[in-house]
Write a protein that holds these residues in place. Structure first.
Motif, PDB file in Angstrom:
ATOM      1  N   GLN A 319       1.027  -1.179   0.000  1.00 22.08           N
ATOM      2  CA  GLN A 319       0.017  -0.023  -0.105  1.00 22.08           C
ATOM      3  C   GLN A 319       0.917   1.171   0.061  1.00 22.08           C
ATOM      4  OE1 GLN A 319      -2.698   0.262   3.439  1.00 22.08           O
ATOM      5  NE2 GLN A 319      -3.390   2.375   2.786  1.00 22.08           N
ATOM      6  N   THR A 320       2.064   1.225   0.738  1.00 20.57           N
ATOM      7  CA  THR A 320       2.994   2.270   0.726  1.00 20.57           C
ATOM      8  C   THR A 320       3.533   2.690  -0.557  1.00 20.57           C
ATOM      9  OG1 THR A 320       3.566   1.477   3.082  1.00 20.57           O
ATOM     10  CG2 THR A 320       5.099   3.187   1.858  1.00 20.57           C
ATOM     11  N   ILE A 321       3.909   1.570  -1.326  1.00 21.99           N
ATOM     12  CA  ILE A 321       4.559   1.921  -2.737  1.00 21.99           C
ATOM     13  C   ILE A 321       3.394   2.389  -3.269  1.00 21.99           C
ATOM     14  CG2 ILE A 321       5.337   0.528  -4.719  1.00 21.99           C
ATOM     15  CD1 ILE A 321       6.368  -1.583  -2.675  1.00 21.99           C
ATOM     16  N   ALA A 322       2.030   1.732  -3.545  1.00 24.68           N
ATOM     17  CA  ALA A 322       1.158   2.321  -4.385  1.00 24.68           C
ATOM     18  C   ALA A 322       0.891   3.906  -4.182  1.00 24.68           C
ATOM     19  CB  ALA A 322      -0.233   1.498  -4.103  1.00 24.68           C
ATOM     20  N   ILE A 323       0.963   4.277  -2.674  1.00 25.57           N
ATOM     21  CA  ILE A 323       0.710   5.557  -2.650  1.00 25.57           C
ATOM     22  C   ILE A 323       1.937   6.494  -2.864  1.00 25.57           C
ATOM     23  CG2 ILE A 323       0.528   7.348  -0.696  1.00 25.57           C
ATOM     24  CD1 ILE A 323      -1.157   5.150   0.658  1.00 25.57           C
ATOM     25  N   LYS A 324       2.961   6.009  -2.689  1.00 25.59           N
ATOM     26  CA  LYS A 324       4.356   6.483  -3.227  1.00 25.59           C
ATOM     27  C   LYS A 324       4.532   6.975  -4.559  1.00 25.59           C
ATOM     28  CE  LYS A 324       8.279   5.912  -0.970  1.00 25.59           C
ATOM     29  NZ  LYS A 324       9.483   5.398  -0.172  1.00 25.59           N
ATOM     30  N   ASN A 325       4.078   5.869  -5.174  1.00 30.11           N
ATOM     31  CA  ASN A 325       4.243   5.884  -6.891  1.00 30.11           C
ATOM     32  C   ASN A 325       3.054   6.764  -7.408  1.00 30.11           C
ATOM     33  OD1 ASN A 325       6.243   3.978  -6.672  1.00 30.11           O
ATOM     34  ND2 ASN A 325       5.104   2.330  -7.728  1.00 30.11           N
ATOM     35  N   SER A 326       2.309   7.344  -6.741  1.00 30.24           N
ATOM     36  CA  SER A 326       1.053   8.344  -7.372  1.00 30.24           C
ATOM     37  C   SER A 326       1.481   9.686  -6.885  1.00 30.24           C
ATOM     38  CB  SER A 326      -0.444   7.886  -6.680  1.00 30.24           C
ATOM     39  OG  SER A 326      -0.413   6.260  -7.030  1.00 30.24           O
ATOM     40  N   ASP A 327       0.575  10.489  -7.879  1.00 26.63           N
ATOM     41  CA  ASP A 327       0.330  11.990  -7.575  1.00 26.63           C
ATOM     42  C   ASP A 327      -0.056  12.080  -6.033  1.00 26.63           C
ATOM     43  OD1 ASP A 327      -0.710  14.577  -7.684  1.00 26.63           O
ATOM     44  OD2 ASP A 327       0.297  14.510  -9.673  1.00 26.63           O
ATOM     45  N   PRO A 328       0.358  13.074  -5.404  1.00 25.00           N
ATOM     46  CA  PRO A 328      -0.098  13.362  -3.920  1.00 25.00           C
ATOM     47  C   PRO A 328      -1.639  13.797  -4.144  1.00 25.00           C
ATOM     48  CG  PRO A 328       2.062  14.463  -4.254  1.00 25.00           C
ATOM     49  CD  PRO A 328       1.788  13.777  -5.671  1.00 25.00           C
ATOM     50  N   THR A 329      -2.005  14.239  -5.283  1.00 26.11           N
ATOM     51  CA  THR A 329      -3.507  14.807  -5.081  1.00 26.11           C
ATOM     52  C   THR A 329      -4.441  13.376  -5.686  1.00 26.11           C
ATOM     53  OG1 THR A 329      -3.227  15.433  -7.643  1.00 26.11           O
ATOM     54  CG2 THR A 329      -2.757  16.986  -6.147  1.00 26.11           C
ATOM     55  N   LYS A 330      -3.768  12.503  -5.898  1.00 26.11           N
ATOM     56  CA  LYS A 330      -4.482  11.120  -6.116  1.00 26.11           C
ATOM     57  C   LYS A 330      -4.413   9.975  -4.965  1.00 26.11           C
ATOM     58  CE  LYS A 330      -4.692  11.805 -11.228  1.00 26.11           C
ATOM     59  NZ  LYS A 330      -4.358  11.191 -12.479  1.00 26.11           N
ATOM     60  N   ARG A 331      -3.925  10.308  -3.920  1.00 27.12           N
ATOM     61  CA  ARG A 331      -3.962   9.349  -2.902  1.00 27.12           C
ATOM     62  C   ARG A 331      -4.996   8.693  -2.769  1.00 27.12           C
ATOM     63  NH1 ARG A 331       0.629  12.914   0.920  1.00 27.12           N
ATOM     64  NH2 ARG A 331       2.420  12.081  -0.131  1.00 27.12           N
ATOM     65  N   GLY A 332      -6.155   9.294  -2.682  1.00 33.40           N
ATOM     66  CA  GLY A 332      -7.450   8.661  -2.479  1.00 33.40           C
ATOM     67  C   GLY A 332      -7.751   7.529  -3.629  1.00 33.40           C
ATOM     68  N   LEU A 333      -7.391   7.877  -4.970  1.00 41.15           N
ATOM     69  CA  LEU A 333      -7.548   7.030  -5.781  1.00 41.15           C
ATOM     70  C   LEU A 333      -6.741   5.970  -6.077  1.00 41.15           C
ATOM     71  CD1 LEU A 333      -9.715   7.190  -8.329  1.00 41.15           C
ATOM     72  CD2 LEU A 333      -7.913   8.160  -9.559  1.00 41.15           C
ATOM     73  N   ALA A 334      -5.316   6.333  -5.379  1.00 41.93           N
ATOM     74  CA  ALA A 334      -4.333   4.992  -5.088  1.00 41.93           C
ATOM     75  C   ALA A 334      -4.849   4.152  -4.218  1.00 41.93           C
ATOM     76  CB  ALA A 334      -3.122   5.668  -4.744  1.00 41.93           C
TER      77      ALA A 334
END
Length: 402
Positions: A319-334
């Protein structure tokens, strides 16, 4: 450099909200089958539907929730979803038929899916960037504790009192989560940025964060393997004549996670994801092999400890990797993307493995699942690990040249 604080009031607030959500989930997961069979005079097929309907609702609403979180704001979605969860928990007192219970489980699944997606996105904003692995690991620990306390509390209550008292307790716990949701301070991102980046029409990109998909696939495969434990561990223990030990399986599993969490999350941040993911997947596979060969209480519980060390570290790390790889404005989507794959793995696995179990022994099934876990290791290497290793080499070379 001063170490960024982790154990803040808001971190604890979101973690406890998650704890109360999951403890209600696990209380009902273990007691509703008995309620359906004994109180509503249902059958095993209807028991399966009670579990499946909840999970289907959670999976269906997660992509929408991820989109709403990034567009409408964390606080609004958290409050509305926990309110749905609380109302649903309260309504169990009036479910006196299978159709009513199925409808309520669908509503409850929506509240649970939305709320856990929201808390996952919020905690990603609250945890300092340099302590993401450690912070999300501790956050996951609250869910692990709920997994142990919930079934024990639920089964104890119905053994000595009534289902009415059980449902009242669930409503009270959900109310505590709602009150905490009102009190916690939630950092908001600039939702106008997120809105302008989102496609105007319905599309795959508007419901899933593409950068989170690779590790989410790995998480889904591992969840499929883990569903074999969730669904059949008590049946397997009964076959082995170790039914008393079955109640301690998840206690040992959780204890293993609690003991390892202080350093696994920190190592993730210090040494990188591959140094945690690869050993954890291997430990998970070894634990499944040991479980398949268990004929004594010691080996049965020892396998729980090894699985806890392995699988217990994988979900928060991925889950941490999924969030770190995503744009900060898309953390909910990630977050919603990761949990959609994760829940789908659990749901599909529970059904598919049930079909397979009819034609083979559970011992053989767990051995096959050890192979599935090793396939997840290969998938991780191809989808993320190889690229992560290359980036790490480039980063180290750049540091050495400075």
């Amino acid at each position: 450099m001063k170490k960024q604080p982790l154990w803040t009031r808001d971190f604890l607030g979101i973690s406890f909200i998650s704890f109360f959500l999951f403890i209600v989930f696990y209380i009902l997961l273990t007691t509703l089958p008995i309620y359906v069979l004994n109180e509503l005079e249902g059958n095993e097929t209807q028991v399966g539907l009670i579990v499946s309907v909840f999970l289907i609702a959670a999976v269906l609403c997660r992509p929408l929730t991820g989109k709403w979180i990034d567009q409408l704001g964390r606080k609004k979605i958290l409050l509305s979803s926990v309110m749905i969860f609380f109302i649903s928990s309260f309504l169990y007192l009036w479910t006196d038929s299978i159709p009513l219970l199925l409808a309520l489980r669908f509503l409850h699944g929506i509240g649970f899916g939305m709320a856990t997606t929201a808390t996952g996105a919020i905690i990603a904003d609250i945890v300092p960037n340099r302590r993401k692995g450690e912070g999300l690991g501790y956050y996951a620990l609250f869910m692990n504790l709920a997994m142990v306390i919930g079934p024990f509390a639920g089964l104890t209550i119905i053994q000595f009192t009534s289902f009415s008292l059980l449902f009242i307790l669930c409503a009270i716990l959900a109310l505590i989560a709602l009150l905490l949701s009102l009190l916690v301070r939630i950092p908001e991102v600039d939702t106008s940025i997120a809105v302008t980046k989102q496609p105007a029409k319905f599309s795959f990109a508007s419901f899933f964060e593409k950068n989170a998909i690779p590790v989410s696939i790995v998480g889904g495969v591992l969840a499929l393997a883990y569903s074999g434990i969730l669904s059949f561990i008590s049946v397997y223990a009964s076959e082995l004549g170790l039914l008393k030990a079955a109640s301690f399986f998840f206690v040992v599993y959780a204890a293993s996670i609690v003991l390892s969490r202080p350093f696994t999350g920190r190592w993730f941040d210090l040494y990188g994801e591959n140094k945690i993911i690869y050993p954890s997947i291997l430990l998970f596979a070894i634990g499944m092999v040991l479980l398949s060969q268990a004929e004594s209480t010691f080996l049965f519980l020892f396998s729980a400890a090894i699985i806890g060390l392995g699988y217990g570290s994988l979900s928060p790390s991925l889950q941490t990797i999924a969030i770190k790889n995503s744009d900060p404005t898309k953390r909910g989507l990630a977050t919603s993307t990761f949990f959609t794959f994760f829940d789908s793995g659990i749901g599909l696995g529970s059904y598919a493995l049930g079909v397979v179990a009819v034609y083979t022994s559970l011992s053989t099934l767990y051995l096959v699942l050890a192979g599935v876990v090793l396939l997840a290791l290969l998938a991780y290497y191809l989808l993320h690990g190889k690229e992560s290793a290359a980036k790490s080499i480039i980063h180290n070379e750049a540091d050495a040249s400075i």
